[in-house]
Design a protein around this motif. Structure first.
Motif, PDB file in Angstrom:
ATOM      1  N   UNK A 160     -14.327  -2.308   9.942  1.00  0.00           N
ATOM      2  CA  UNK A 160     -15.181  -1.886   8.832  1.00  0.00           C
ATOM      3  C   UNK A 160     -16.369  -2.835   8.692  1.00  0.00           C
ATOM      4  N   UNK A 161     -17.576  -2.274   8.788  1.00  0.00           N
ATOM      5  CA  UNK A 161     -18.793  -3.080   8.805  1.00  0.00           C
ATOM      6  C   UNK A 161     -18.952  -3.911   7.533  1.00  0.00           C
ATOM      7  N   UNK A 162     -18.664  -3.327   6.395  1.00  0.00           N
ATOM      8  CA  UNK A 162     -18.916  -4.000   5.118  1.00  0.00           C
ATOM      9  C   UNK A 162     -17.778  -4.922   4.682  1.00  0.00           C
ATOM     10  N   UNK A 163     -16.684  -4.961   5.435  1.00  0.00           N
ATOM     11  CA  UNK A 163     -15.507  -5.683   4.974  1.00  0.00           C
ATOM     12  C   UNK A 163     -15.767  -7.187   4.835  1.00  0.00           C
ATOM     13  N   UNK A 164     -16.546  -7.751   5.726  1.00  0.00           N
ATOM     14  CA  UNK A 164     -16.804  -9.194   5.659  1.00  0.00           C
ATOM     15  C   UNK A 164     -17.535  -9.550   4.371  1.00  0.00           C
ATOM     16  N   UNK A 165     -18.644  -8.886   4.089  1.00  0.00           N
ATOM     17  CA  UNK A 165     -19.411  -9.208   2.891  1.00  0.00           C
ATOM     18  C   UNK A 165     -18.627  -8.928   1.619  1.00  0.00           C
ATOM     19  N   UNK A 166     -17.772  -7.917   1.653  1.00  0.00           N
ATOM     20  CA  UNK A 166     -16.989  -7.580   0.465  1.00  0.00           C
ATOM     21  C   UNK A 166     -15.926  -8.623   0.148  1.00  0.00           C
ATOM     22  N   UNK A 167     -15.512  -9.400   1.146  1.00  0.00           N
ATOM     23  CA  UNK A 167     -14.382 -10.317   0.955  1.00  0.00           C
ATOM     24  C   UNK A 167     -14.696 -11.773   1.275  1.00  0.00           C
ATOM     25  N   UNK A 168     -15.938 -12.081   1.646  1.00  0.00           N
ATOM     26  CA  UNK A 168     -16.281 -13.452   2.029  1.00  0.00           C
ATOM     27  C   UNK A 168     -16.174 -14.435   0.876  1.00  0.00           C
ATOM     28  N   UNK A 169     -16.084 -13.918  -0.338  1.00  0.00           N
ATOM     29  CA  UNK A 169     -15.934 -14.812  -1.503  1.00  0.00           C
ATOM     30  C   UNK A 169     -14.557 -15.459  -1.556  1.00  0.00           C
ATOM     31  N   UNK A 170     -13.600 -14.905  -0.813  1.00  0.00           N
ATOM     32  CA  UNK A 170     -12.231 -15.414  -0.866  1.00  0.00           C
ATOM     33  C   UNK A 170     -12.014 -16.484   0.201  1.00  0.00           C
TER      34      UNK A 170
END
Length: 393
Positions: free
Chosen positions: A175-185
């Motif tokens: 999933x392309x957006x998965x990194x940006x969606x979860x990089x805060x963790x």
């Protein structure tokens, strides 16, 4: 109080440079115009500092078999010397340490390979994995030529990775957006950096490393950037895990700032770890010897105005504005501080609290700004590393 040590004159650091340990002998007294500092605390002596070097790659025997990523909170202290009083940040991360559950179970009916990690199985596409990683391409090729267990015609490849970390890596690939969606963790970033390093996925590794550098910066400008306040707070709470991750993934540029964070922890935490997370002996050595040097730099370079009483002019006044009470306010301020904790790189803004008017503070601010720049440039060397340019290459 005096401190003695049976250390040899030089202790070899992890990457082949020499530490020159120095022991401070003196006491802290507010009656003197020069304040000495002692960094040992909580009954831990220098005799406990054991040195055992090893190659930078691999996880040392002193690590737990399966590192935990538990937060390590800084010790509660009296109003710390250079802490800036601020209201709580609205976006401060408290309890949500991991990505939320995801609907994708990573079991595709048209998948060509089954990956096994622990007790979990993932049916995915070998062509996608091979495209992203040359290491995966080699593993999958070997599974086709060897007598491998199969499931519905798909080879079953057992991996030694943590199942949840592998799940996070696969979701990031798919999933392309998965990194940006979860990089805060923090836990997610650790998983991606570790496995992208293992499977030689350079682009993903670079993304994870750059994001982690928001909290463990390699420039003073990033260290001071208020936009990354949450990232720095998270990195400090998890600093032991950061150091272990930097060693495991050979990210040398993370060490200086991470060591600085670690040097601010209680000595017992540096030695014994916290929450199941412990440091390797070379990292303990670097932090303890660097802690002493940081206190010296703090006293001599970045914050000298806090260690000497203002000098009087020929007229008997210390300021043309005739500031009164400077000595009293400065001494009262210092009596509330804990000098065992380095705050070498922290910005000092409490000029009024130490009785300095705008006119008095101006030259101190110039010294402070220049001193922090010099201290940042020296930071790798303080911990026995090469220069910023070399370790970041």
């Amino acid at each position: 109080m005096s401190t003695t040590s049976s250390f040899p004159d030089y202790i070899t650091s992890t990457i082949g440079h020499l530490f020159s340990p120095k022991v401070i002998d003196g006491t802290t007294s507010f009656a003197c115009e020069y304040f000495q500092t002692i960094f040992l605390d909580e009954g831990v002596s220098m005799e406990e500092l054991r040195v055992k070097d090893y190659q930078l790659g691999g996880r040392p025997p002193s690590y737990p078999l399966k590192p935990e990523f538990c937060g390590v909170s800084l010790a509660p202290e009296r109003h710390s010397l250079f802490d800036i009083e601020k209201p709580p940040h609205p976006n401060e991360i408290e309890e949500s340490h991991s990505p939320p559950p995801h609907l994708n179970d990573l079991w595709y009916d048209d998948g060509s390979v089954v990956l096994k990690a622990g007790n979990d199985f993932f049916r995915v596409h070998g062509s996608i994995l091979s495209q992203k990683s040359s290491v995966f391409a080699t593993i999958l090729l070997q599974s086709q030529t060897e007598n491998t267990e199969t499931h519905e015609g798909c080879p079953v490849v057992a991996l030694g990775d943590d199942a949840e970390e592998l799940r996070q890596l696969l979701l990031t690939i798919y999933e392309i957006s998965y990194f940006e969606d979860n990089a805060q963790y923090f836990v997610y970033l650790c998983a991606v950096l570790r496995l992208s390093t293992k499977y030689e996925m350079k682009r993903l590794r670079d993304l994870a490393l750059q994001r982690l550098k928001r909290g463990v910066p390699t420039t003073l400008a990033s260290f001071d950037d208020p936009e990354y306040q949450d990232d720095r707070a998270t990195a400090q709470k998890n600093v032991l895990a950061v150091i272990n991750l930097a060693r495991e993934t050979k990210c040398l540029e993370l060490f200086p700032c991470a060591y600085y964070y670690c040097s601010r922890l209680p000595t017992s935490t540096i030695f014994k770890g916290s929450g199941g997370v412990i440091l390797a002996l070379p990292d303990i050595t670097a932090c303890m010897l660097g802690k002493e040097q940081l206190l010296n730099v703090q006293r001599q370079t970045t914050h000298p105005f806090l260690y000497t009483l203002p000098k009087k002019t020929k007229s008997g006044s210390r300021c043309k504005n005739r500031c009164e009470g400077n000595d009293r306010l400065l001494l009262e301020y210092l009596q509330r501080q804990d000098f065992r904790r380095p705050c070498t790189l922290e910005q000092f803004i409490d000029w009024e609290k130490i009785g300095a008017c705008k006119n008095c503070a101006s030259p101190h601010q110039s010294v402070h700004t220049k001193g922090r720049q010099e201290a940042w440039a020296q930071l790798p060397g303080i911990f026995g590393l090469e220069s910023w340019e070399k370790i970041a290459a």
